[in-house]
Motif scaffolding. Structure first.
Motif, PDB file in Angstrom:
ATOM      1  N   UNK A 156       2.946  62.501-110.640  1.00 49.32           N
ATOM      2  CA  UNK A 156       2.616  61.507-109.616  1.00 49.32           C
ATOM      3  C   UNK A 156       3.075  60.104-110.017  1.00 49.32           C
ATOM      4  N   UNK A 157       2.965  59.770-111.302  1.00 49.97           N
ATOM      5  CA  UNK A 157       3.361  58.436-111.758  1.00 49.97           C
ATOM      6  C   UNK A 157       4.843  58.178-111.588  1.00 49.97           C
ATOM      7  N   UNK A 158       5.669  59.120-112.011  1.00 46.35           N
ATOM      8  CA  UNK A 158       7.119  58.901-111.906  1.00 46.35           C
ATOM      9  C   UNK A 158       7.568  58.968-110.444  1.00 46.35           C
ATOM     10  N   UNK A 159       6.863  59.737-109.635  1.00 46.06           N
ATOM     11  CA  UNK A 159       7.219  59.777-108.218  1.00 46.06           C
ATOM     12  C   UNK A 159       6.907  58.446-107.544  1.00 46.06           C
ATOM     13  N   UNK A 160       5.791  57.824-107.935  1.00 45.04           N
ATOM     14  CA  UNK A 160       5.499  56.487-107.406  1.00 45.04           C
ATOM     15  C   UNK A 160       6.522  55.480-107.906  1.00 45.04           C
ATOM     16  N   UNK A 161       6.910  55.615-109.189  1.00 47.32           N
ATOM     17  CA  UNK A 161       7.912  54.695-109.745  1.00 47.32           C
ATOM     18  C   UNK A 161       9.257  54.882-109.044  1.00 47.32           C
ATOM     19  N   UNK A 162       9.610  56.126-108.726  1.00 46.57           N
ATOM     20  CA  UNK A 162      10.861  56.392-108.002  1.00 46.57           C
ATOM     21  C   UNK A 162      10.822  55.751-106.622  1.00 46.57           C
ATOM     22  N   UNK A 163       9.675  55.901-105.937  1.00 46.04           N
ATOM     23  CA  UNK A 163       9.541  55.314-104.603  1.00 46.04           C
ATOM     24  C   UNK A 163       9.629  53.789-104.672  1.00 46.04           C
ATOM     25  N   UNK A 164       8.972  53.191-105.696  1.00 47.66           N
ATOM     26  CA  UNK A 164       9.034  51.733-105.848  1.00 47.66           C
ATOM     27  C   UNK A 164      10.463  51.296-106.167  1.00 47.66           C
ATOM     28  N   UNK A 340      17.313  36.607-103.020  1.00 52.48           N
ATOM     29  CA  UNK A 340      18.079  37.695-103.630  1.00 52.48           C
ATOM     30  C   UNK A 340      17.841  37.730-105.131  1.00 52.48           C
ATOM     31  N   UNK A 341      17.746  36.562-105.743  1.00 57.03           N
ATOM     32  CA  UNK A 341      17.449  36.508-107.182  1.00 57.03           C
ATOM     33  C   UNK A 341      16.103  37.164-107.462  1.00 57.03           C
ATOM     34  N   UNK A 342      15.101  36.837-106.626  1.00 55.32           N
ATOM     35  CA  UNK A 342      13.767  37.412-106.814  1.00 55.32           C
ATOM     36  C   UNK A 342      13.784  38.922-106.586  1.00 55.32           C
ATOM     37  N   UNK A 343      14.493  39.362-105.527  1.00 54.76           N
ATOM     38  CA  UNK A 343      14.554  40.793-105.247  1.00 54.76           C
ATOM     39  C   UNK A 343      15.321  41.553-106.326  1.00 54.76           C
ATOM     40  N   UNK A 344      16.329  40.916-106.883  1.00 56.88           N
ATOM     41  CA  UNK A 344      17.075  41.544-107.960  1.00 56.88           C
ATOM     42  C   UNK A 344      16.173  41.747-109.178  1.00 56.88           C
ATOM     43  N   UNK A 345      15.363  40.731-109.458  1.00 57.48           N
ATOM     44  CA  UNK A 345      14.421  40.840-110.579  1.00 57.48           C
ATOM     45  C   UNK A 345      13.418  41.964-110.325  1.00 57.48           C
ATOM     46  N   UNK A 346      12.955  42.061-109.085  1.00 57.76           N
ATOM     47  CA  UNK A 346      12.009  43.121-108.740  1.00 57.76           C
ATOM     48  C   UNK A 346      12.665  44.495-108.877  1.00 57.76           C
ATOM     49  N   UNK A 347      13.904  44.620-108.402  1.00 58.69           N
ATOM     50  CA  UNK A 347      14.615  45.894-108.502  1.00 58.69           C
ATOM     51  C   UNK A 347      14.860  46.265-109.955  1.00 58.69           C
ATOM     52  N   UNK A 348      15.221  45.278-110.783  1.00 59.41           N
ATOM     53  CA  UNK A 348      15.447  45.541-112.206  1.00 59.41           C
ATOM     54  C   UNK A 348      14.164  46.006-112.883  1.00 59.41           C
ATOM     55  N   UNK A 349      13.051  45.362-112.544  1.00 63.87           N
ATOM     56  CA  UNK A 349      11.769  45.743-113.142  1.00 63.87           C
ATOM     57  C   UNK A 349      11.374  47.160-112.718  1.00 63.87           C
ATOM     58  N   UNK A 350      11.578  47.495-111.431  1.00 65.60           N
ATOM     59  CA  UNK A 350      11.250  48.836-110.936  1.00 65.60           C
ATOM     60  C   UNK A 350      12.144  49.880-111.599  1.00 65.60           C
TER      61      UNK A 350
END
Length: 548
Positions: A156-164, A340-350
């Motif tokens: 369940x954890x990795x599936x949530x991480x994949x979705x995020x 875009x900078x903020x979203x890129x940071x969010x995508x990198x963290x996810x």
């Protein structure tokens, strides 16, 4: 578990009712007696694709009914809920009819369903294992899930991480696409916003300007006429005449014996009314005074608003709202780079979070694979396959919601020999034992499925057959197991024993299945040991096998 099976007019069976028990259920009989027919009929009611000529010769239609116990929390309830089927008394009744014309009609709890729903349900109810098994352990696509179940891994954890991770990447892509599109219309946006802000239209302003313009235009047309009328009413017009008339009448009134009193009073009242009329006209004329330049300004603004409304295909009253919308788009454009900078940071963290969990999951799978390989090897030795090597191969594949590991069960029948897929390397007898050893290791504690083994002991005998039987018995401690077998060692392990036999009457061949008593079991196992002529030694051996 499978509670009962009712078969009518299918293949060689005219009418058959079977009650199965928990644990190990064995079906024995001579070759050709019709043991595989039972599996064909069970597969038919479960919606499996198989042979088409199932209806017994001479019958209009065939029918199979299977009753399964379905405790609370059983995975099959999910399929039933999706199909809108309720479960009563923790049982599910499957019924399927095969017409003489080949048409098949399925029912679950007396509700008509498609074959696809039956097949989806069957995946949660039954597993078939045999030399031609393509639904269970030989299907490499399911090996990862089997390993995860063996290891007790929570995905369940990795599936949530994949979705995020997926959502963050999608948000970034959307923002980049929007920014690119906005850049392409940046010049237009800036010009349009400036144009609207310069004009600064307000809601309702168009109607107000139009009214003022119409009033000014009307005043311009009638002002001269009103001025002439005012002149005729004033001191040089009607007022002067009435004053002069009153003076002459008043001079003559003393000698008129009162005959002029009434006219003089009326004239006095008329002069009052005339004064009010004069004042009203004068006020109206005053209201018609305007600066011709003001009319020009109003017309220019009104025309500018209407032109801008046409340009943007909106109503003039909507220009103010349009200005706000375009300003918002422009503000987003100006703030887009930061977004875009903020979203890129969010995508990198996810992505990092997903990769961390995927790495942890891969390590857990490798650890579980080692344990599974060791457990299967321990099971292979008693099955006279101590030289065989079972290995769970884990390779990297494209990332997904369950990680990036590809899992495949491989075997090498002899040390140093190349390994490969189970069904590509092992012979028939070896494959059966591999499947049994693997299933014993994987199925512990899993009582959700009915496990069916179709002659999985083929090609083995003696001590090896005894080991196969004992492992089937162990497997049946945690799940209901149905075994079609020719091995007396396997048959002796059964908790319930059924004999399949075939007879010919009036030119019609019929298969029957009988539940055996203890004495009948001794006779059947003795037959399996010695053939048609049952010796005392065979009976003694059968008793010994049954006593364990």
């Amino acid at each position: 578990m499978l509670r009962s099976l009712d078969i009518r007019d299918m293949l060689l069976i005219d009418r058959l009712e079977l009650e199965f028990g928990a644990g190990l259920n064995v079906l024995t009989g001579e070759t050709g007696a019709g043991k595989s027919i039972l599996l064909d009929c069970l597969g038919f009611v479960l919606g499996w694709r198989g042979r088409a000529d199932l209806v017994r010769q001479g019958a209009e239609q065939g029918e199979v009914t299977a009753v399964f116990d379905l405790p609370t929390g059983h995975a099959a309830r999910i399929v039933l809920a999706e199909a809108g089927i309720e479960v009563e008394d923790d049982q599910v009744i499957l019924r399927r009819i095969n017409g003489g014309d080949g048409r098949k009609t399925g029912y679950i709890n007396d509700r008509r369903v498609s074959g696809e729903v039956l097949r989806r349900l069957s995946e949660r109810l039954v597993e078939l294992h045999g030399q031609h098994d393509d639904r269970g352990l030989l299907n490499a696509r399911g090996h990862r899930a089997l390993l995860d179940s063996y290891a007790g891994l929570d995905l369940s954890g990795i599936r949530r991480a994949w979705a995020a991770r997926r959502d963050a990447a999608q948000a970034l892509d959307d923002a980049c696409a929007a920014q690119l599109a906005a850049r392409e219309e940046e010049d237009f946006l800036r010009h349009a916003v400036q144009e609207l802000e310069d004009l600064a239209p307000e809601p309702g302003e168009e109607a107000d300007l139009d009214t003022r313009r119409r009033n000014m235009q009307a005043a311009e047309r009638i002002r001269d006429d009103v001025m002439r009328a005012l002149g005729l009413l004033g001191a040089d017009g009607a007022e002067a005449a009435m004053v002069e008339s009153s003076r002459w009448l008043e001079g003559a009134a003393d000698q008129a014996d009162g005959r002029l009193d009434a006219p003089l009073a009326a004239l006095s009242r008329a002069m009052v009314e005339l004064g009010e009329a004069y004042q009203g006209v004068e006020d109206a004329l005053s209201g018609m005074d305007f600066d011709p330049y003001a009319l020009e300004v109003i017309e220019e603004r009104l025309f500018a608003m209407r032109a801008l409304a046409r340009k943007h295909s909106v109503l003039a009253d909507d220009l103010a709202g349009l200005s706000d919308q375009l300003r918002l788009r422009l503000d987003r454009l100006d703030a887009g780079d930061q977004q875009i900078t903020d979203l890129q940071a969010r995508a990198d963290a996810a992505d990092q979070d997903y990769r961390r969990l995927a790495a942890e999951l891969a390590a857990a799978r490798r650890k579980a694979a080692i344990a599974l390989d060791k457990a299967v090897s321990a099971e292979l030795a008693p099955l006279r396959m101590e030289r065989a090597v079972f290995k769970t191969e884990i390779t990297e594949m494209d990332a997904g919601p369950d990680g990036h590991d590809n899992v495949a069960f491989t075997v090498a029948t002899n040390p140093g020999a190349p390994s490969g897929a189970l069904d590509k390397i092992a012979s028939g007898g070896e494959l059966s034992r591999f499947l049994l050893a693997l299933k014993v290791c994987l199925a512990k504690g899993n009582d959700a499925l009915v496990l069916i083994f179709d002659e999985i002991d083929r090609g083995v005998g003696g001590a090896t057959a005894d080991a196969v039987g004992r492992r089937l018995g162990r497997l049946a401690e945690d799940a209901q197991v149905l075994v079609v077998t020719h091995s007396p060692q396997v048959a002796a392990q059964g908790a319930c024993h059924f004999r399949v036999s075939k007879s010919v009457s009036s030119g019609m061949t019929t298969s029957t299945v009988s539940a055996l008593s203890q004495d009948e079991r001794v006779e059947e196992i003795a037959r399996m040991l010695s053939g048609d002529r049952i010796t005392q030694a065979a009976s003694d051996a059968a008793i010994s096998l049954l006593q364990g």
